[in-house]
Design an enzyme around this catalytic site. Structure first.
Site, PDB file in Angstrom:
ATOM      1  N   CYS A 126      18.898  45.897 -49.837  1.00  0.00           N
ATOM      2  CA  CYS A 126      19.814  47.018 -49.622  1.00  0.00           C
ATOM      3  C   CYS A 126      19.996  47.179 -48.117  1.00  0.00           C
ATOM      4  CB  CYS A 126      19.307  48.300 -50.293  1.00  0.00           C
ATOM      5  SG  CYS A 126      17.864  49.072 -49.547  1.00  0.00           S
ATOM      6  N   ASN A 146      16.235  49.146 -46.704  1.00  0.00           N
ATOM      7  CA  ASN A 146      14.998  48.739 -47.372  1.00  0.00           C
ATOM      8  C   ASN A 146      13.993  49.884 -47.444  1.00  0.00           C
ATOM      9  OD1 ASN A 146      12.349  46.291 -46.909  1.00  0.00           O
ATOM     10  ND2 ASN A 146      13.338  46.869 -48.807  1.00  0.00           N
ATOM     11  N   CYS A 155      15.129  52.848 -49.691  1.00  0.00           N
ATOM     12  CA  CYS A 155      15.500  53.617 -50.884  1.00  0.00           C
ATOM     13  C   CYS A 155      15.685  52.726 -52.113  1.00  0.00           C
ATOM     14  CB  CYS A 155      16.781  54.425 -50.646  1.00  0.00           C
ATOM     15  SG  CYS A 155      16.632  55.721 -49.400  1.00  0.00           S
ATOM     16  N   ARG A 156      16.789  51.983 -52.145  1.00  0.00           N
ATOM     17  CA  ARG A 156      17.151  51.228 -53.344  1.00  0.00           C
ATOM     18  C   ARG A 156      16.323  49.972 -53.559  1.00  0.00           C
ATOM     19  NH1 ARG A 156      23.359  50.669 -51.927  1.00  0.00           N
ATOM     20  NH2 ARG A 156      22.381  50.510 -49.877  1.00  0.00           N
ATOM     21  N   SER A 157      16.237  49.108 -52.557  1.00  0.00           N
ATOM     22  CA  SER A 157      15.540  47.830 -52.784  1.00  0.00           C
ATOM     23  C   SER A 157      14.037  47.987 -53.023  1.00  0.00           C
ATOM     24  CB  SER A 157      15.849  46.815 -51.682  1.00  0.00           C
ATOM     25  OG  SER A 157      15.526  47.296 -50.410  1.00  0.00           O
ATOM     26  N   ASP A 170      23.969  54.341 -52.474  1.00  0.00           N
ATOM     27  CA  ASP A 170      22.843  54.646 -51.596  1.00  0.00           C
ATOM     28  C   ASP A 170      22.502  56.129 -51.759  1.00  0.00           C
ATOM     29  OD1 ASP A 170      20.980  54.975 -49.586  1.00  0.00           O
ATOM     30  OD2 ASP A 170      22.127  53.847 -48.100  1.00  0.00           O
TER      31      ASP A 170
END
Length: 145
Positions: free
Chosen positions: A7, A10, A12-14, A114
């Protein structure tokens, strides 16, 4: 097999995608995450990502953010990105068609938003999207091994 989740930062999402997919695959799979933004290198996941992962009994507290580099194409078999901006950034570092074939959006037909600027409901929504995508990815990967 080695899988990388990517993401922007690196944090939040990934990290969530890494933790979720790891929880669905046997230990002989390696799952990691990275970001296309260099600024967060060495940081822990966002506290809200930590909280939502913990809610679903996934521990991502030992993860540290790192920057995606061209070397990752050599290291990983599959690279899943969260949105089209990440896709563009990752593909810009690909040296050939073999590198490009490794990369895809984690959701085939939509982006994972995001949640950084949202409250916990945004992180819950992202978790649910990544959980569903990870079920599909895990099923596909297990068939190939």
């Amino acid at each position: 097999m080695k899988i990388l989740m990517v993401c922007l930062g690196n944090i939040c999402r990934s990290p969530l995608a890494e933790g979720i997919l790891k929880s669905k695959l046997p230990d002989d799979f390696v799952v990691d995450s990275a970001g296309t933004l260099e600024n967060n290198a060495g940081k822990s996941p966002d506290r809200r990502s930590l909280e939502i992962a913990k809610k679903y009994n996934i521990d991502i507290s030992s993860q540290k953010s790192r920057w995606f580099t061209a070397e990752d194409f050599k290291e990983y078999d599959r690279i899943y990105v969260m949105d089209r901006s990440n896709l563009k950034d990752v593909l810009s570092l690909a040296k050939d068609e073999n590198d490009r074939r490794k990369v895809s959006l984690i959701l085939e037909d939509q982006e994972v938003p995001d949640p950084f600027w949202s409250e916990m409901d945004g992180f819950e929504k992202v978790y649910q999207m990544l959980d569903k995508a990870s079920d599909k990815i895990a099923d596909e990967l297990k068939k190939k091994v």
